[in-house]
Design a protein around this motif. Structure first.
Motif, PDB file in Angstrom:
ATOM      1  N   HIS A   1      40.347  50.192  15.481  1.00  0.00           N
ATOM      2  CA  HIS A   1      38.989  49.922  15.936  1.00  0.00           C
ATOM      3  C   HIS A   1      38.033  51.026  15.492  1.00  0.00           C
ATOM      4  O   HIS A   1      38.347  52.206  15.524  1.00  0.00           O
ATOM      5  CB  HIS A   1      38.960  49.813  17.459  1.00  0.00           C
ATOM      6  CG  HIS A   1      37.579  49.560  18.006  1.00  0.00           C
ATOM      7  ND1 HIS A   1      36.791  48.518  17.575  1.00  0.00           N
ATOM      8  CD2 HIS A   1      36.845  50.230  18.941  1.00  0.00           C
ATOM      9  CE1 HIS A   1      35.649  48.542  18.220  1.00  0.00           C
ATOM     10  NE2 HIS A   1      35.639  49.565  19.044  1.00  0.00           N
ATOM     11  N   GLN A   2      36.831  50.612  15.075  1.00  0.00           N
ATOM     12  CA  GLN A   2      35.771  51.545  14.701  1.00  0.00           C
ATOM     13  C   GLN A   2      34.565  51.313  15.608  1.00  0.00           C
ATOM     14  O   GLN A   2      33.876  50.298  15.459  1.00  0.00           O
ATOM     15  CB  GLN A   2      35.370  51.355  13.238  1.00  0.00           C
ATOM     16  CG  GLN A   2      36.475  51.681  12.252  1.00  0.00           C
ATOM     17  CD  GLN A   2      36.030  51.518  10.815  1.00  0.00           C
ATOM     18  OE1 GLN A   2      34.955  50.987  10.545  1.00  0.00           O
ATOM     19  NE2 GLN A   2      36.846  51.976   9.885  1.00  0.00           N
ATOM     20  N   PRO A   3      34.323  52.203  16.553  1.00  0.00           N
ATOM     21  CA  PRO A   3      33.146  52.033  17.432  1.00  0.00           C
ATOM     22  C   PRO A   3      31.870  51.975  16.602  1.00  0.00           C
ATOM     23  O   PRO A   3      31.664  52.787  15.702  1.00  0.00           O
ATOM     24  CB  PRO A   3      33.198  53.270  18.326  1.00  0.00           C
ATOM     25  CG  PRO A   3      34.630  53.712  18.302  1.00  0.00           C
ATOM     26  CD  PRO A   3      35.118  53.384  16.919  1.00  0.00           C
ATOM     27  N   MET A   4      31.012  51.019  16.910  1.00  0.00           N
ATOM     28  CA  MET A   4      29.786  50.819  16.151  1.00  0.00           C
ATOM     29  C   MET A   4      28.558  51.387  16.861  1.00  0.00           C
ATOM     30  O   MET A   4      27.465  51.401  16.299  1.00  0.00           O
ATOM     31  CB  MET A   4      29.567  49.321  15.901  1.00  0.00           C
ATOM     32  CG  MET A   4      30.735  48.641  15.201  1.00  0.00           C
ATOM     33  SD  MET A   4      31.124  49.368  13.598  1.00  0.00           S
ATOM     34  CE  MET A   4      29.662  48.929  12.670  1.00  0.00           C
ATOM     35  N   VAL A   5      28.746  51.842  18.101  1.00  0.00           N
ATOM     36  CA  VAL A   5      27.639  52.391  18.886  1.00  0.00           C
ATOM     37  C   VAL A   5      27.955  53.842  19.221  1.00  0.00           C
ATOM     38  O   VAL A   5      29.073  54.156  19.663  1.00  0.00           O
ATOM     39  CB  VAL A   5      27.408  51.582  20.176  1.00  0.00           C
ATOM     40  CG1 VAL A   5      26.270  52.179  20.985  1.00  0.00           C
ATOM     41  CG2 VAL A   5      27.119  50.120  19.849  1.00  0.00           C
TER      42      VAL A   5
ATOM     43  N   ASP B   1      39.598  54.620  18.738  1.00  0.00           N
ATOM     44  CA  ASP B   1      40.126  53.865  17.607  1.00  0.00           C
ATOM     45  C   ASP B   1      41.269  52.950  18.014  1.00  0.00           C
ATOM     46  O   ASP B   1      41.836  52.243  17.186  1.00  0.00           O
ATOM     47  CB  ASP B   1      40.590  54.812  16.494  1.00  0.00           C
ATOM     48  CG  ASP B   1      41.625  55.815  16.974  1.00  0.00           C
ATOM     49  OD1 ASP B   1      41.913  55.851  18.194  1.00  0.00           O
ATOM     50  OD2 ASP B   1      42.157  56.559  16.131  1.00  0.00           O
ATOM     51  N   GLN B   2      41.620  52.937  19.300  1.00  0.00           N
ATOM     52  CA  GLN B   2      42.694  52.081  19.793  1.00  0.00           C
ATOM     53  C   GLN B   2      42.129  50.749  20.285  1.00  0.00           C
ATOM     54  O   GLN B   2      41.057  50.704  20.889  1.00  0.00           O
ATOM     55  CB  GLN B   2      43.444  52.763  20.935  1.00  0.00           C
ATOM     56  CG  GLN B   2      44.012  54.127  20.572  1.00  0.00           C
ATOM     57  CD  GLN B   2      44.611  54.828  21.771  1.00  0.00           C
ATOM     58  OE1 GLN B   2      45.059  54.201  22.715  1.00  0.00           O
ATOM     59  NE2 GLN B   2      44.619  56.156  21.730  1.00  0.00           N
ATOM     60  N   ALA B   3      42.870  49.666  20.033  1.00  0.00           N
ATOM     61  CA  ALA B   3      42.423  48.340  20.448  1.00  0.00           C
ATOM     62  C   ALA B   3      43.629  47.415  20.546  1.00  0.00           C
ATOM     63  O   ALA B   3      44.711  47.714  20.036  1.00  0.00           O
ATOM     64  CB  ALA B   3      41.404  47.778  19.465  1.00  0.00           C
TER      65      ALA B   3
END
Length: 230
Positions: A108-112, A119-121
């Motif tokens: 995961h790449q946070p966009m906010v 980075d975990q999802a």
């Protein structure tokens, strides 16, 4: 100097006859029809090639997306023991057409900025009814941006269609201990507790641009397959 007779002047001034004009127009029409037929055939061939290329690109991108994210799967037994708020897994199962693979991954790449995310999802791949075309099925990807105590629960998951007109997706798992492929995997099961497969084989069956069946197969290695817990 000889004088030119009126009859001779009339013969030189004579233009095309109606028959000659009709013949010329007919020849031009035939040539135009032949040119248009050739151009139309070339244009149709170009459109067919572009449609075939676009469709295969769509399927290959879906396969690449699945292979990349599965390769970053992980499991962990690290959690707050007073209240377990997170749970990692790698499990096949659930409703849908064909297999459904749900797993925790570092993708995961946070966009906010400053979002309460890492980075975990939790990610899942599966085939289900296409929301835009109820007579077809589509390959879906869902993601829960935060790992909680119930990773298989779909509440809070974001869903997207990776490709359309898909018949099924199948996953096979390489068991390193037995040196064999398995049809199922569950890190919470009795056969493979807290163990990830070393490799995953993905088979996607779909329809091409002419509605003929095509089958794509690829493999991906799980980078953290040897790490049981951390």
């Amino acid at each position: 100097m000889s004088a030119t007779s009126p009859a001779s002047r009339r013969r030189r001034a004579r233009g095309f006859s109606i028959m000659e004009i009709l013949i010329a127009a007919t020849l031009l029409s035939i040539m135009g029809a032949l040119l248009w037929s050739s151009f139309s055939s070339t244009l149709d061939s170009k459109e067919r090639i572009e449609a075939a290329t676009d469709r295969m690109d769509e399927l290959r991108l879906a396969m690449s997306r699945m292979a990349n994210e599965i390769s970053h799967a992980f499991i962990s037994q690290h959690y707050w023991r007073e209240e377990r708020r997170t749970k990692t897994l790698f499990k096949e199962g659930g409703s849908g057409i064909g297999d459904r693979l749900t797993f925790s991954a570092f993708t995961h790449q946070p966009m906010v900025a400053n979002a309460n995310e890492s980075d975990q999802a939790i990610i899942a791949f599966y085939v289900d009814t296409d929301p835009d075309n109820g007579s077809q099925s589509a390959l879906f990807r869902s993601i829960k941006r935060r790992i909680d105590e119930d990773p298989e629960h779909e509440e809070g998951a974001l869903e997207e269609v990776l490709c359309t007109n898909v018949q099924e997706v199948r996953f096979e798992y390489w068991n390193e201990a037995l040196s064999d492929w398995r049809d199922t995997w569950d890190t919470e099961g009795v056969d493979t507790p807290n163990v990830l497969p070393r490799r995953v084989r993905i088979t996607l069956t779909a329809k091409d641009e002419t509605n003929r069946e095509v089958k794509l197969t690829t493999q991906t290695s799980i980078l953290l397959w040897q790490i049981l817990a951390f």
